[in-house]
Design an enzyme around this catalytic site. Structure first.
Site, PDB file in Angstrom:
ATOM      1  N   LYS A 187      15.831  -6.052 -12.811  1.00  0.00           N
ATOM      2  CA  LYS A 187      16.581  -4.808 -12.639  1.00  0.00           C
ATOM      3  C   LYS A 187      16.914  -4.714 -11.164  1.00  0.00           C
ATOM      4  CE  LYS A 187      15.935  -0.727 -11.486  1.00  0.00           C
ATOM      5  NZ  LYS A 187      17.282  -0.422 -10.863  1.00  0.00           N
ATOM      6  N   GLU A 244       7.038  -6.262  -1.664  1.00  0.00           N
ATOM      7  CA  GLU A 244       7.736  -6.360  -0.383  1.00  0.00           C
ATOM      8  C   GLU A 244       8.319  -4.984  -0.126  1.00  0.00           C
ATOM      9  OE1 GLU A 244       9.958  -6.257   2.422  1.00  0.00           O
ATOM     10  OE2 GLU A 244      11.504  -7.127   1.136  1.00  0.00           O
ATOM     11  N   GLU A 271      10.101   5.188   8.565  1.00  0.00           N
ATOM     12  CA  GLU A 271      11.104   4.136   8.630  1.00  0.00           C
ATOM     13  C   GLU A 271      12.499   4.760   8.588  1.00  0.00           C
ATOM     14  OE1 GLU A 271      12.254  -0.016   6.314  1.00  0.00           O
ATOM     15  OE2 GLU A 271      11.227   1.576   5.209  1.00  0.00           O
ATOM     16  N   CYS A 315      14.725  -4.029   6.108  1.00  0.00           N
ATOM     17  CA  CYS A 315      13.298  -3.704   6.204  1.00  0.00           C
ATOM     18  C   CYS A 315      12.649  -4.351   7.425  1.00  0.00           C
ATOM     19  CB  CYS A 315      12.567  -4.113   4.928  1.00  0.00           C
ATOM     20  SG  CYS A 315      12.746  -5.848   4.493  1.00  0.00           S
TER      21      CYS A 315
END
Length: 478
Positions: free
Chosen positions: A175, A250, A381, A284
């Site tokens: 997905k 991750e 972040e 990231c």
């Protein structure tokens, strides 16, 4: 023109969702609807689970060299269609076409690497403790994989999961993000044309929470691989725990950059400015917290801001564009909130700090200086085109600040001293460290983080082992 038809792939059949649900696919550079993304129903997901279970048995029974040949052909097909796929990626994601081309080329390279490494799933012989005993350690594919990929790298996020799973002998239900489905569809068609049997690769879309809860409740998948936020990683890990599925997570990052007093300032500025605003900062591993030694702080900021001012912002399909849009309007609001908070707490806004308006979801490249530790952007972040700067004076101080967040994915160091580089590498609490460069992701090296950035690795031999399990056989013959 967007020329990929977005469909589900279940048991070798391209199709719409059985309940007719869908959502629009929007170009983030223009705000225009390009296509419709079908949603899989619960019945569709059950069919995908059954197909992957069947496909696993077929794929696992093939020899490693047979799987290798199919995967190598798929990589050739990706290369042959590189320009079209790269344009799809840019229209979906917004990043400049040159970045998309590099990402698709990486995907073909990674497919070849996993195809080759799948032939080297070596076990070992362990000496027996008694006469006539042979102890064998085998590496086997773990089983059906449920994989979830984020929108920021529609090609590389997808291929690490697909090629890793197939290289190990697993089947997969993928997905990928509904914001960027076309790249995954194009890749799946390449693997299909290369000869991957029906059911080995299944591709679904839908409401993320509904799809993940359904797939992970099933005992069929034995492995979960996610590229996504830390919050989503925690949720999926909890769901996977109910059936004891293995996980590779991750997750988010908040990469510190340490620029020591002896660094090559021009090299550091050029390298870090390019890395910071790649994919509009929606990376990231993007450098986000810049710690520059006090003796070069002012000069570094001056050169950095000057380089940022030269960036060409626009549609990624335009040849001179260096930074494209954010993925959606929601990201503009999130970035603005972080910038306003930092400035309100005393940070100096040197450039940017606002949305650019007009069509699309564009935010100006932003540089903040003297950002206080209590600003949200130093802990959260940002995932956008904002660079936050602080100066430092001592080694211990900068290491404490670099390691002050829960994250531990990427980190970067600039120095001309090998000894200082080594000392810094060991002190940083991160899964990856780049010294005088930011190119820390290749098919042959492990990619992954620690702490709130997740666990497990993609790429490298560690990435292949993530899709394998170990079996010990003890043989005794009279």
């Amino acid at each position: 023109m967007y020329d990929e038809k977005i469909q589900l792939l279940i048991d070798g059949v391209w199709r719409e969702g059985s309940e007719g649900k869908s959502q629009p696919l929007v170009n983030p550079a223009t705000g225009e609807e390009m296509a419709s993304v079908p949603h899989a129903s619960s019945a569709d997901l059950d069919e995908a689970l059954a197909a992957a279970d069947k496909g696993f048995r077929v794929w696992k029974s093939m020899t490693a060299i047979e799987r290798y040949r199919i995967m190598m052909k798929a990589a050739d097909l990706i290369d042959a269609d590189l320009e079209r796929i790269a344009r799809l990626l840019t229209m979906e994601n917004g990043k400049p076409l040159v970045e998309s081309r590099g990402e698709v080329a990486f995907s073909a390279d990674a497919t070849r690497w996993y195809a080759e490494e799948g032939k080297r799933a070596y076990g070992r012989i362990v000496p027996g403790r008694i006469a006539n005993q042979r102890q064998i350690v085998l590496k086997e594919p773990v089983g059906v994989v449920a994989a979830f990929a984020a929108w920021n790298f529609p090609a590389s996020n997808v291929i690490r999961k697909v090629a890793g799973a197939l290289g190990a002998g697993c089947s997969i239900i993928l997905k990928t993000a509904e914001e960027t489905p076309g790249t995954a569809v194009a890749f799946a068609r390449c693997f299909e044309k290369a000869g991957v049997p029906a059911g080995v690769i299944n591709l679904v879309f839908g409401v993320p929470d509904e799809v993940s809860s359904h797939l992970l409740a099933s005992p069929i998948p034995k492995k979960v691989s996610l590229t996504g936020s830390t919050a989503v990683g925690k949720l999926l890990q909890q769901r996977a725990a109910e059936t004891l599925k293995r996980c590779t997570m991750e997750l988010g990052g908040h990469a510190p950059v340490i620029v020591h007093h002896d660094a090559d300032v021009e090299l550091a500025v050029a390298t870090l400015a390019a890395a910071k605003f790649r994919n509009a900062g929606q990376v990231c591993t993007s450098p986000t917290r810049f710690f520059v030694h006090e003796t070069i702080y002012g000069r570094f900021l001056e050169l950095f801001v000057a380089r940022v001012a030269q960036l060409k912002i626009g549609n990624g399909l335009d040849a001179d564009t260096q930074m494209g849009p954010m993925i959606a309007a929601r990201r503009l609001d999130a970035i603005q909130s972080l910038v306003d908070d930092a400035v309100g707490k005393g940070a100096r806004l040197l450039t940017g700090g606002k949305s650019l308006g007009g069509k699309g979801f564009f935010y100006a490249p932003t540089v903040l200086a003297d950002v206080p530790d209590n600003a949200r952007i130093m802990q959260e972040e940002p995932f956008g085109p904002v660079a936050s700067f602080q100066s430092f004076s001592t080694f211990d101080d900068v290491i404490a600040r670099a390691n002050a967040t829960p994250y531990g994915l990427a980190s970067f160091v600039f120095t001309t001293s090998g000894a200082l580089a080594h000392q810094t590498e060991l002190a940083l609490d991160a899964g990856m460290v780049g010294v005088n460069n930011t190119a820390i992701s290749t098919p042959e090296t492990p990619f992954g983080g620690v702490n709130a950035s997740g666990y497990g690795s993609e790429s490298g031999i560690e990435g292949l082992e993530a899709f394998q399990r170990v079996k010990t056989v003890s043989e005794i013959f009279p």
